[in-house]
Design an enzyme around this catalytic site. Structure first.
Site, short mmCIF file in Angstrom:
data_model
loop_
_atom_site.label_atom_id
_atom_site.label_comp_id
_atom_site.label_asym_id
_atom_site.label_seq_id
_atom_site.Cartn_x
_atom_site.Cartn_y
_atom_site.Cartn_z
N ARG A 47 57.41 31.50 27.94
CA ARG A 47 56.42 32.48 27.49
C ARG A 47 56.94 33.31 26.32
NH1 ARG A 47 52.43 34.51 30.87
NH2 ARG A 47 52.94 36.67 30.44
N ARG A 85 62.96 33.27 17.81
CA ARG A 85 62.72 33.16 16.36
C ARG A 85 64.01 33.32 15.58
NH1 ARG A 85 58.90 37.59 17.12
NH2 ARG A 85 56.94 36.62 17.72
N ARG A 143 54.57 37.77 43.88
CA ARG A 143 55.47 38.91 43.73
C ARG A 143 54.62 40.15 43.64
NH1 ARG A 143 60.41 39.25 45.32
NH2 ARG A 143 61.13 40.67 43.68
N ARG A 176 61.42 47.51 34.33
CA ARG A 176 60.95 48.05 33.05
C ARG A 176 60.67 49.52 33.22
NH1 ARG A 176 56.79 43.17 31.54
NH2 ARG A 176 56.03 43.46 33.64
N GLU A 188 58.93 50.39 36.78
CA GLU A 188 58.30 49.28 37.49
C GLU A 188 59.36 48.54 38.30
OE1 GLU A 188 55.85 46.93 34.79
OE2 GLU A 188 56.33 45.14 35.94
N TYR A 213 49.37 32.01 36.30
CA TYR A 213 49.99 33.14 35.60
C TYR A 213 49.24 33.38 34.29
CZ TYR A 213 54.31 35.68 34.08
OH TYR A 213 55.23 36.60 33.66
N ASP A 265 47.27 35.31 31.23
CA ASP A 265 47.17 36.58 30.51
C ASP A 265 45.70 36.95 30.40
OD1 ASP A 265 49.85 37.18 30.05
OD2 ASP A 265 49.97 35.80 28.36
P1 FAD Z 1 42.67 41.09 38.55
O1 FAD Z 1 42.90 42.01 37.40
O2 FAD Z 1 43.72 40.93 39.57
O3 FAD Z 1 41.27 41.46 39.22
C1 FAD Z 1 40.87 40.92 40.47
C2 FAD Z 1 40.10 42.00 41.19
O4 FAD Z 1 39.59 41.47 42.40
C3 FAD Z 1 40.97 43.18 41.58
O5 FAD Z 1 40.41 44.38 41.11
C4 FAD Z 1 41.01 43.13 43.10
O6 FAD Z 1 41.07 44.41 43.70
C5 FAD Z 1 39.69 42.45 43.40
N1 FAD Z 1 39.65 41.79 44.70
C6 FAD Z 1 40.60 41.01 45.26
N2 FAD Z 1 40.21 40.60 46.48
C7 FAD Z 1 38.98 41.13 46.69
C8 FAD Z 1 38.07 41.09 47.76
N3 FAD Z 1 38.35 40.45 48.90
N4 FAD Z 1 36.89 41.77 47.65
C9 FAD Z 1 36.60 42.49 46.53
N5 FAD Z 1 37.44 42.56 45.47
C10 FAD Z 1 38.61 41.89 45.55
N6 FAD Z 1 48.12 40.20 30.48
C11 FAD Z 1 48.12 40.30 29.13
O7 FAD Z 1 47.35 39.62 28.45
N7 FAD Z 1 48.99 41.16 28.50
C12 FAD Z 1 49.86 41.94 29.17
O8 FAD Z 1 50.61 42.70 28.56
C13 FAD Z 1 49.86 41.85 30.59
N8 FAD Z 1 50.72 42.59 31.31
C14 FAD Z 1 50.70 42.51 32.67
C15 FAD Z 1 51.59 43.32 33.38
C16 FAD Z 1 51.59 43.28 34.76
C17 FAD Z 1 52.54 44.15 35.52
C18 FAD Z 1 50.70 42.38 35.45
C19 FAD Z 1 50.70 42.32 36.95
C20 FAD Z 1 49.83 41.58 34.74
C21 FAD Z 1 49.82 41.62 33.35
N9 FAD Z 1 48.93 40.86 32.60
C22 FAD Z 1 48.95 40.95 31.22
C23 FAD Z 1 47.98 39.92 33.24
C24 FAD Z 1 46.63 40.58 33.49
O9 FAD Z 1 46.77 41.63 34.41
C25 FAD Z 1 45.69 39.51 34.05
O10 FAD Z 1 45.56 38.41 33.18
C26 FAD Z 1 44.27 40.02 34.31
O11 FAD Z 1 44.24 41.34 34.79
C27 FAD Z 1 43.61 39.09 35.31
O12 FAD Z 1 42.27 39.47 35.53
P2 FAD Z 1 41.54 38.96 36.84
O13 FAD Z 1 40.16 39.53 36.80
O14 FAD Z 1 41.71 37.51 36.98
O15 FAD Z 1 42.39 39.57 38.04
N1 UDP Z 2 62.39 37.87 30.60
C1 UDP Z 2 63.74 38.13 30.62
N2 UDP Z 2 64.20 39.27 30.04
C2 UDP Z 2 63.39 40.16 29.44
C3 UDP Z 2 62.00 39.89 29.42
C4 UDP Z 2 61.53 38.74 30.02
O1 UDP Z 2 64.50 37.35 31.16
O2 UDP Z 2 63.87 41.19 28.94
C5 UDP Z 2 61.91 36.63 31.25
C6 UDP Z 2 61.58 36.84 32.73
O3 UDP Z 2 61.95 35.65 33.40
C7 UDP Z 2 60.10 37.00 32.73
C8 UDP Z 2 59.70 36.03 31.62
O4 UDP Z 2 60.73 36.17 30.64
O5 UDP Z 2 59.53 36.64 33.98
C9 UDP Z 2 58.35 36.30 31.00
O6 UDP Z 2 58.36 37.62 30.47
P1 UDP Z 2 57.02 38.41 30.24
O7 UDP Z 2 57.37 39.64 29.49
O8 UDP Z 2 56.01 37.50 29.67
O9 UDP Z 2 56.63 38.80 31.73
P2 UDP Z 2 55.37 39.63 32.27
O10 UDP Z 2 54.92 40.54 31.16
O11 UDP Z 2 54.37 38.61 32.68
O12 UDP Z 2 55.93 40.38 33.42
#
Ligand code: FAD
Ligand code: UDP
Length: 383
Positions: free
Chosen positions: A171, A175, A248, A279, A305, A352, A354
């Site tokens: 991911r 560079r 996780r 983080r 986090e 996984y 985005d």
């Molecule tokens: P979710 O956002 O998980 O929404 C699903 C919803 O369904 C939730 O609100 C949940 O409460 C609800 N739900 C579940 N079960 C039920 C039920 N039984 N009844 C009613 N409601 C229910 N993506 C990026 O592009 N850039 C980023 O920088 C980025 N950073 C991230 C950092 C973290 C820590 C995490 C965890 C994810 C990150 N993501 C990022 C990914 C991003 O969060 C997801 O791609 C996106 O939110 C997924 O949307 P979704 O609607 O599929 O799921």
């Molecule tokens: N990663 C790492 N060191 C860092 C940042 C990321 O080893 O400082 C690795 C780690 O395995 C992580 C993966 O790169 O799960 C993807 O990172 P990303 O930032 O995309 O993770 P997310 O934002 O989904 O938590």
């Protein structure tokens, strides 16, 4: 009241599908078990700071259609993600690029960085990387693996890098130029008003019921709509009858601090295994230290986090896509084919994804629903 569609989950996936369906004149009911919309992208304002409640969310995409679609509802700022990694007092640039190589080895030219990495890969004796450790070493060598990858990854995923799939580390860009942009994406930014406002606008025209767990009142809700879309965990939908998929989870510690600048950057990764969090996020820097009126924000909000094992009752943030879990997921998918329900989003598809990927998939699913190419009776999975 009868609806054409019932969507369980008001995250970006469910909200995108809802937008397209209501635009086409369909009646949509969205139920969300949390007390807010937005899913994990949810943002809320605390003392003028837009806080990313479930971890840093930076939108990035190469998909022009997705970018144009979202820009109908919000304006994105020009934030470019450039996290730094802190390892036992040493600071490194991310993603892995010429600044990182200079900080690690003192080299200034790409050919010297490439030579050092090639020597380290040769010494490690890796030809065909088959897990995350081998993939990481073959991309950036052992020094970077040891200082910037191993500790962070093992904290994040709770298992040795040797037991993790190689795709996770792919991911990240590698560079041989001086470029600290964490993403190789044509478009990047954060909605100026936050993701909650974006989701609100996507859900305009749908009826939304918060604090409603679809699984707790499934029969009653199913009877209210012709088609159901479930965006929660697919194994939970089936009562985990084949066993639990692994996830996780995360724990967030958020503090409002009486300083105007705590860490000088939005995201600092702690790559050393001795530090328990992965983080630290200083939210004001996602918006250049300014509130929505353009004023400097005097205080600051910082979130640490922590990655924790998932167990019942915890939020499932990350699917663990190793072979064992993917196989179990395939069994649930097969079961889903026989249901009058569609599945999608990060949890419904156990992928996984985005944010741009869930929006793209939401648009595709809505299109198929509207032109009749998805029949919920045969349970075809467009996601
Ligand atoms: P979710 O956002 O998980 O929404 C699903 C919803 O369904 C939730 O609100 C949940 O409460 C609800 N739900 C579940 N079960 C039920 C039920 N039984 N009844 C009613 N409601 C229910 N993506 C990026 O592009 N850039 C980023 O920088 C980025 N950073 C991230 C950092 C973290 C820590 C995490 C965890 C994810 C990150 N993501 C990022 C990914 C991003 O969060 C997801 O791609 C996106 O939110 C997924 O949307 P979704 O609607 O599929 O799921
Ligand atoms: N990663 C790492 N060191 C860092 C940042 C990321 O080893 O400082 C690795 C780690 O395995 C992580 C993966 O790169 O799960 C993807 O990172 P990303 O930032 O995309 O993770 P997310 O934002 O989904 O938590």
């Amino acid at each position: 009241m009868h609806y054409d569609y019932l969507i369980a989950g008001a995250g970006l996936f469910g909200a995108t599908v809802a937008r397209e369906l209501t635009d086409a004149g369909k009646k949509v009911l969205v139920v969300e078990k949390r007390n807010h919309i937005g899913g994990n992208a949810y943002t809320e304002e605390v003392d003028g700071v837009m806080v990313h409640r479930y971890g840093a969310h930076i939108f990035h995409t190469n998909d022009n259609e997705v970018w144009a679609f979202l820009n109908r509802f919000v304006t994105f700022n020009r934030y470019t993600n450039s996290p730094v990694a802190l390892y036992r007092g040493e600071l490194f640039s991310l993603p892995f690029n010429m600044y990182t190589f200079h900080q690690m080895w003192g080299v200034t030219r790409p050919e010297d960085a490439r030579r050092i990495i090639a020597e380290q890969v040769k010494e490690a004796g890796i030809d065909e990387p088959s897990n995350l450790e081998e993939q990481a070493i073959s991309l950036v060598g052992t020094d970077i693996y040891e200082k910037l990858i191993r500790g962070y990854t093992e904290k994040q995923w709770g298992r040795p890098c040797k037991e993790l799939p190689a795709f996770i580390i792919r991911r990240l860009p590698v560079r041989f130029t001086y470029d600290n942009n964490y993403f190789n994406a044509r478009h990047q930014g954060i909605p100026e008003e936050g993701y909650t406002v974006l989701t609100e606008r996507l859900l305009e025209g749908s009826e939304v019921r918060l604090n409603t767990d679809y699984l707790a009142c499934r029969e009653e809700l199913d009877a209210m709509a012709d088609t159901v879309l479930f965006t929660g965990p697919i194994d939970a939908f089936f009562g985990r009858c084949f066993g639990k998929l692994e996830y996780r989870s995360l724990r967030f510690e958020t503090e409002l601090l009486d300083t105007d600048n705590y860490q000088g950057n939005a995201v600092v990764n702690y790559t050393d295994s001795d530090v328990p969090w992965i983080r630290s996020i200083e939210h004001k820097w996602f918006m250049f230290g300014k509130d929505r009126q353009g004023n400097d924000i005097p205080g600051t909000v910082v979130t640490k986090e922590f990655s924790v094992p998932w167990k019942d009752g915890c939020e499932p943030y990350y699917p663990v896509n190793d072979e064992k879990n993917n196989e179990l997921y395939r069994r649930y998918r097969k079961l889903a084919d026989g249901q009058k329900v569609l599945f999608g989003g990060r949890l419904g598809s156990y992928q996984y994804y985005d944010m741009d990927q869930v929006v793209a998939r939401g648009l595709a699913l809505a299109r198929q629903l509207l032109n009749g190419s998805v029949s919920c009776a045969d349970g075809e999975d467009p996601c």
